[in-house]
Each structure stands twice: as structure tokens, then as C-alpha cells.
Design a protein around this motif. Structure first.
Motif, PDB file in Angstrom:
ATOM      1  N   THR A 102     -34.397 -85.417  52.130  1.00  0.00           N
ATOM      2  CA  THR A 102     -33.181 -84.681  51.945  1.00  0.00           C
ATOM      3  C   THR A 102     -33.229 -84.158  50.505  1.00  0.00           C
ATOM      4  O   THR A 102     -34.119 -84.589  49.573  1.00  0.00           O
ATOM      5  N   VAL A 103     -32.928 -82.810  50.192  1.00  0.00           N
ATOM      6  CA  VAL A 103     -32.842 -82.269  49.097  1.00  0.00           C
ATOM      7  C   VAL A 103     -31.297 -82.041  48.318  1.00  0.00           C
ATOM      8  O   VAL A 103     -31.154 -82.360  47.381  1.00  0.00           O
ATOM      9  N   HIS A 104     -30.530 -81.441  49.106  1.00  0.00           N
ATOM     10  CA  HIS A 104     -29.055 -81.345  48.719  1.00  0.00           C
ATOM     11  C   HIS A 104     -28.011 -80.938  49.940  1.00  0.00           C
ATOM     12  O   HIS A 104     -28.535 -80.923  51.105  1.00  0.00           O
ATOM     13  N   VAL A 105     -26.883 -81.151  49.533  1.00  0.00           N
ATOM     14  CA  VAL A 105     -25.866 -80.850  50.341  1.00  0.00           C
ATOM     15  C   VAL A 105     -24.976 -79.748  49.979  1.00  0.00           C
ATOM     16  O   VAL A 105     -24.733 -79.596  48.858  1.00  0.00           O
ATOM     17  N   GLU A 106     -24.914 -78.756  51.233  1.00  0.00           N
ATOM     18  CA  GLU A 106     -23.954 -77.501  50.875  1.00  0.00           C
ATOM     19  C   GLU A 106     -22.578 -77.879  51.460  1.00  0.00           C
ATOM     20  O   GLU A 106     -22.594 -77.637  52.658  1.00  0.00           O
ATOM     21  N   PRO A 107     -21.350 -78.503  50.596  1.00  0.00           N
ATOM     22  CA  PRO A 107     -20.192 -78.744  51.365  1.00  0.00           C
ATOM     23  C   PRO A 107     -19.654 -77.678  52.251  1.00  0.00           C
ATOM     24  O   PRO A 107     -19.706 -76.452  51.562  1.00  0.00           O
ATOM     25  N   LEU A 108     -19.504 -77.850  53.374  1.00  0.00           N
ATOM     26  CA  LEU A 108     -18.567 -76.677  54.367  1.00  0.00           C
ATOM     27  C   LEU A 108     -17.312 -76.475  53.610  1.00  0.00           C
ATOM     28  O   LEU A 108     -16.731 -77.456  53.586  1.00  0.00           O
ATOM     29  N   LYS A 109     -16.987 -75.152  53.761  1.00  0.00           N
ATOM     30  CA  LYS A 109     -15.584 -74.861  53.005  1.00  0.00           C
ATOM     31  C   LYS A 109     -14.811 -73.950  54.129  1.00  0.00           C
ATOM     32  O   LYS A 109     -15.627 -73.233  54.845  1.00  0.00           O
ATOM     33  N   ILE A 110     -13.588 -74.091  53.935  1.00  0.00           N
ATOM     34  CA  ILE A 110     -12.651 -73.067  54.563  1.00  0.00           C
ATOM     35  C   ILE A 110     -12.105 -71.971  53.613  1.00  0.00           C
ATOM     36  O   ILE A 110     -11.691 -72.603  52.624  1.00  0.00           O
ATOM     37  N   TYR A 111     -12.795 -70.797  53.807  1.00  0.00           N
ATOM     38  CA  TYR A 111     -12.242 -69.830  52.880  1.00  0.00           C
ATOM     39  C   TYR A 111     -11.171 -68.899  53.130  1.00  0.00           C
ATOM     40  O   TYR A 111     -10.837 -68.763  54.580  1.00  0.00           O
ATOM     41  N   SER A 112     -10.203 -68.389  52.383  1.00  0.00           N
ATOM     42  CA  SER A 112      -9.494 -67.407  52.679  1.00  0.00           C
ATOM     43  C   SER A 112      -9.268 -66.365  51.426  1.00  0.00           C
ATOM     44  O   SER A 112      -9.198 -66.684  50.392  1.00  0.00           O
ATOM     45  N   SER A 113      -8.843 -65.071  51.883  1.00  0.00           N
ATOM     46  CA  SER A 113      -8.561 -64.263  50.822  1.00  0.00           C
ATOM     47  C   SER A 113      -6.928 -63.797  50.919  1.00  0.00           C
ATOM     48  O   SER A 113      -6.407 -63.025  49.832  1.00  0.00           O
ATOM     49  N   LYS A 114      -6.439 -64.388  51.682  1.00  0.00           N
ATOM     50  CA  LYS A 114      -5.051 -64.246  52.012  1.00  0.00           C
ATOM     51  C   LYS A 114      -4.059 -65.377  51.769  1.00  0.00           C
ATOM     52  O   LYS A 114      -2.830 -64.968  51.437  1.00  0.00           O
ATOM     53  N   LEU A 130     -12.449 -67.398  61.775  1.00  0.00           N
ATOM     54  CA  LEU A 130     -13.759 -67.397  62.079  1.00  0.00           C
ATOM     55  C   LEU A 130     -14.421 -68.469  62.007  1.00  0.00           C
ATOM     56  O   LEU A 130     -14.492 -69.159  60.843  1.00  0.00           O
ATOM     57  N   ILE A 131     -15.515 -68.996  63.007  1.00  0.00           N
ATOM     58  CA  ILE A 131     -16.388 -70.277  62.679  1.00  0.00           C
ATOM     59  C   ILE A 131     -17.818 -69.858  63.303  1.00  0.00           C
ATOM     60  O   ILE A 131     -17.771 -68.908  64.079  1.00  0.00           O
ATOM     61  N   PRO A 132     -18.848 -70.494  62.736  1.00  0.00           N
ATOM     62  CA  PRO A 132     -20.026 -70.184  63.254  1.00  0.00           C
ATOM     63  C   PRO A 132     -20.411 -70.460  64.681  1.00  0.00           C
ATOM     64  O   PRO A 132     -19.563 -71.415  65.325  1.00  0.00           O
ATOM     65  N   ASN A 133     -21.156 -69.708  65.525  1.00  0.00           N
ATOM     66  CA  ASN A 133     -21.096 -70.040  66.652  1.00  0.00           C
ATOM     67  C   ASN A 133     -22.313 -70.675  67.366  1.00  0.00           C
ATOM     68  O   ASN A 133     -22.600 -71.076  68.550  1.00  0.00           O
ATOM     69  N   ASP A 134     -23.198 -71.152  66.217  1.00  0.00           N
ATOM     70  CA  ASP A 134     -24.250 -72.016  67.033  1.00  0.00           C
ATOM     71  C   ASP A 134     -23.834 -73.390  66.959  1.00  0.00           C
ATOM     72  O   ASP A 134     -22.810 -73.839  66.291  1.00  0.00           O
ATOM     73  N   PRO A 135     -24.368 -74.176  67.895  1.00  0.00           N
ATOM     74  CA  PRO A 135     -23.629 -75.510  68.226  1.00  0.00           C
ATOM     75  C   PRO A 135     -23.425 -76.450  67.179  1.00  0.00           C
ATOM     76  O   PRO A 135     -22.325 -77.032  67.134  1.00  0.00           O
ATOM     77  N   THR A 136     -24.152 -76.554  66.455  1.00  0.00           N
ATOM     78  CA  THR A 136     -24.156 -77.498  65.304  1.00  0.00           C
ATOM     79  C   THR A 136     -23.069 -77.248  64.402  1.00  0.00           C
ATOM     80  O   THR A 136     -22.190 -78.059  63.964  1.00  0.00           O
ATOM     81  N   ASN A 137     -23.218 -76.015  63.833  1.00  0.00           N
ATOM     82  CA  ASN A 137     -22.165 -75.546  62.719  1.00  0.00           C
ATOM     83  C   ASN A 137     -20.891 -75.364  63.464  1.00  0.00           C
ATOM     84  O   ASN A 137     -20.061 -75.497  62.709  1.00  0.00           O
ATOM     85  N   ARG A 138     -20.763 -74.994  64.659  1.00  0.00           N
ATOM     86  CA  ARG A 138     -19.422 -74.838  65.271  1.00  0.00           C
ATOM     87  C   ARG A 138     -18.669 -76.074  65.418  1.00  0.00           C
ATOM     88  O   ARG A 138     -17.666 -76.451  64.981  1.00  0.00           O
ATOM     89  N   GLY A 139     -19.448 -77.267  65.848  1.00  0.00           N
ATOM     90  CA  GLY A 139     -18.767 -78.577  65.884  1.00  0.00           C
ATOM     91  C   GLY A 139     -18.631 -79.063  64.454  1.00  0.00           C
ATOM     92  O   GLY A 139     -17.399 -79.695  64.471  1.00  0.00           O
ATOM     93  N   TYR A 173      -2.931 -69.928  66.352  1.00  0.00           N
ATOM     94  CA  TYR A 173      -4.112 -70.114  65.410  1.00  0.00           C
ATOM     95  C   TYR A 173      -5.178 -69.474  66.645  1.00  0.00           C
ATOM     96  O   TYR A 173      -5.247 -69.869  67.839  1.00  0.00           O
ATOM     97  N   VAL A 174      -5.842 -68.507  66.284  1.00  0.00           N
ATOM     98  CA  VAL A 174      -6.995 -67.803  67.211  1.00  0.00           C
ATOM     99  C   VAL A 174      -8.228 -67.835  66.629  1.00  0.00           C
ATOM    100  O   VAL A 174      -8.627 -67.295  65.593  1.00  0.00           O
ATOM    101  N   ILE A 175      -9.198 -68.680  67.319  1.00  0.00           N
ATOM    102  CA  ILE A 175     -10.639 -69.031  66.723  1.00  0.00           C
ATOM    103  C   ILE A 175     -11.582 -68.053  67.396  1.00  0.00           C
ATOM    104  O   ILE A 175     -11.571 -67.944  68.299  1.00  0.00           O
ATOM    105  N   THR A 176     -12.325 -67.465  66.574  1.00  0.00           N
ATOM    106  CA  THR A 176     -13.393 -66.656  67.054  1.00  0.00           C
ATOM    107  C   THR A 176     -14.672 -66.825  66.402  1.00  0.00           C
ATOM    108  O   THR A 176     -14.845 -67.181  65.338  1.00  0.00           O
TER     109      THR A 176
END
Length: 264
Positions: A102-114, A130-139, A173-176
Motif C-alpha cells: 500500500t502507498v496511500h488512501v484517497e478518502p472518497l468524498k461527497i461534493y457539492s457546489s449547491k 452522480l456516482i461512479p459506474n464501475d462496480p467497486t467505486n459504485r459500491g 433523490y435521483v442517482i445517476t
């Protein structure tokens, strides 16, 4: 005399073959994502040179090609992913990959401009996410949204959950789902976006726009990935020695201001 000359010529040819072989063995080709992976690996290029390793860095802008390049052996290693993604990709594409460390962790974040906080969502009638569509990052994103109180999953420990695994969610809530790289540039179009740190950095999205952050207990540390059997080669050991050094730790802490956290 002629026999001696032939023997010497053969010996010299053998030495040349060994030298050429050593030159090839001293080269290490690694595939990386642009930020922060390329920056971290570039930091140790000269250090590896002193250890006899000529490091070649190949930059990829997607999460598919680095593993395929590892499979066809055009790369010796890659550095862009975490173990859950590696394992999922390996199963689907018949690639036997392992972590070299392992080298580093990039903490996943929920962002908003609104909105400035999750609590402000209560005032809104519709919330586009909006969420990522690849299986791992989606989960991973769905687990983070559950932790933030936006939805409930059927199984909170299922790392590859999809939208069908949502047990309950308010209809406002509408998830894409989108490719990870496409989410950052579209942040202003939605109320919330779950963005990987490297993509947020690439899109110049600062952490002050984060309204919810994954905890440090995350199992998603970024790793150096190799084909099974190569994790203990001398080249990879030298690579990991420098990637897990005090120099890299200090660089991460000073460069990324908490957006990236060392994990060794």
C-alpha cells in the motif's frame, strides 16, 4: 591458438548477452493515474536510478487499460487502484494480480457546489446525485451515501452493491451513474457528486466543497499491483522501498493537505 581465440570470443559473447539481459532487467515500467500517482512515482525516479533501476512511467486516464497492460506484460506494475477493484477486475478479465504493498488512501468524498452540508438537503424537493459506474467505486459510493444518511442498503458490507441493492431511499433523490472521470466536470449540474480524490484534484475541486468524507478506516488504500509471482522480485522490492519511504510520506503530507493520506 585458434581454439583459445574461439573460447575467448565465446566467453566475450556470453558476457555481452548477460550485460544486455541485465540492462533489460534493470528497467521497470509502471502505469499510473495522473494525480497523485504520477507525482508520487516521479518523486522517487532518481532514487531508483541510484539503486540501478531505470523507471519508465506510463500515464493512463482510465481504470481499464493499466490492468490489461499488466496482463500482456507491457507493464511490470501499475499504481492507481485499491484491492477491491483489483480483485473484481481480475476475476472478470482472468488476470491473476496481487498487491505489492500500500502507498496511500484517497478518502472518497461527497461534493457539492449547491449546499454546504448534508443537512441542507432536507430543504430541497429534488436532489440529483452522480456516482461512479464501475462496480467497486459504485459500491463504495453507495456505502458512503448510506453512512451520510441518504439511503439504506440491503447489505452494508457488500462492497460491490448496485442500485438494485438499495433497500430504501426517499424518492426525491435521483442517482445517476457515470464514468469516474466524467463526474468532476459536471459537479455544478447536480446537488451532490461522489468523486474519487484523484479525479477531484484533476478537476481542481477543492476540499471545501466536500460535504461528507469517508473515514480513515476505509479498506480502499491505493496499492502497487503486479502479476502474481512478481511481488518479491528485486525490482519491485526496490520500488516499494522508495514508495514507502519517509521522503514520500513527507511529500504526501505537505503536497495534498489531507486530500491524500499515506497508508504505510
Amino acid at each position: 591458438m585458434k581454439r583459445i581465440i574461439n573460447i575467448l570470443t565465446l566467453a566475450l559473447f556470453s558476457l555481452l548477452l548477460v550485460a544486455c539481459s541485465n540492462d533489460r532487467n534493470d528497467k521497470l515500467v509502471i502505469g499510473v493515474s495522473p494525480i497523485p500517482h504520477e507525482e508520487i512515482v516521479s518523486l522517487i525516479k532518481d532514487d531508483l536510478k541510484k539503486d540501478g533501476i531505470d523507471l519508465e512511467i506510463v500515464v493512463f486516464n482510465d481504470y481499464v487499460q493499466p490492468n490489461l497492460a499488466l496482463k500482456d506484460k507491457s507493464l511490470d506494475a501499475n499504481f492507481f487502484q485499491h484491492v477491491p477493484y483489483m480483485e473484481e477486475f481480475g476475476k472478470k478479465n482472468d488476470i491473476d494480480m496481487v498487491s505489492a504493498g500500500t502507498v496511500h488512501v484517497e478518502p472518497l468524498k461527497i461534493y457539492s457546489s449547491k449546499v454546504k452540508s448534508i443537512s441542507e438537503l432536507d430543504k430541497l424537493k429534488t436532489v440529483s446525485i452522480l456516482i461512479p459506474n464501475d462496480p467497486t467505486n459504485r459500491g463504495r459510493s453507495l456505502i458512503l451515501l448510506e453512512t451520510a444518511g441518504i439511503l439504506k442498503l440491503k447489505d452494508s458490507k457488500k462492497l460491490d452493491s448496485g442500485l438494485e441493492d438499495i433497500k430504501s431511499i426517499d424518492k426525491k433523490y435521483v442517482i445517476t451513474e457515470l464514468n469516474s472521470e466524467q463526474i468532476g466536470p459536471r459537479l455544478d449540474e447536480v446537488e451532490l457528486a461522489v468523486i474519487n480524490t484523484n479525479n477531484a484534484l484533476a478537476s481542481k475541486i477543492t476540499k471545501d466543497k466536500a460535504v461528507f468524507v469517508e473515514g480513515k478506516e476505509s479498506p480502499y488504500a491505493n496499492i502497487v499491483t503486479v502479476l502474481r509471482g512478481n511481488e518479491n522480485t528485486e525490482k519491485i522490492k526496490k520500488l516499494m522501498k522508495h514508495l514507502q519511504s519517509q521522503k514520500v510520506k513527507e511529500f504526501i503530507n505537505s503536497k495534498y493537505n489531507g486530500e491524500v493520506v499515506e497508508a504505510f
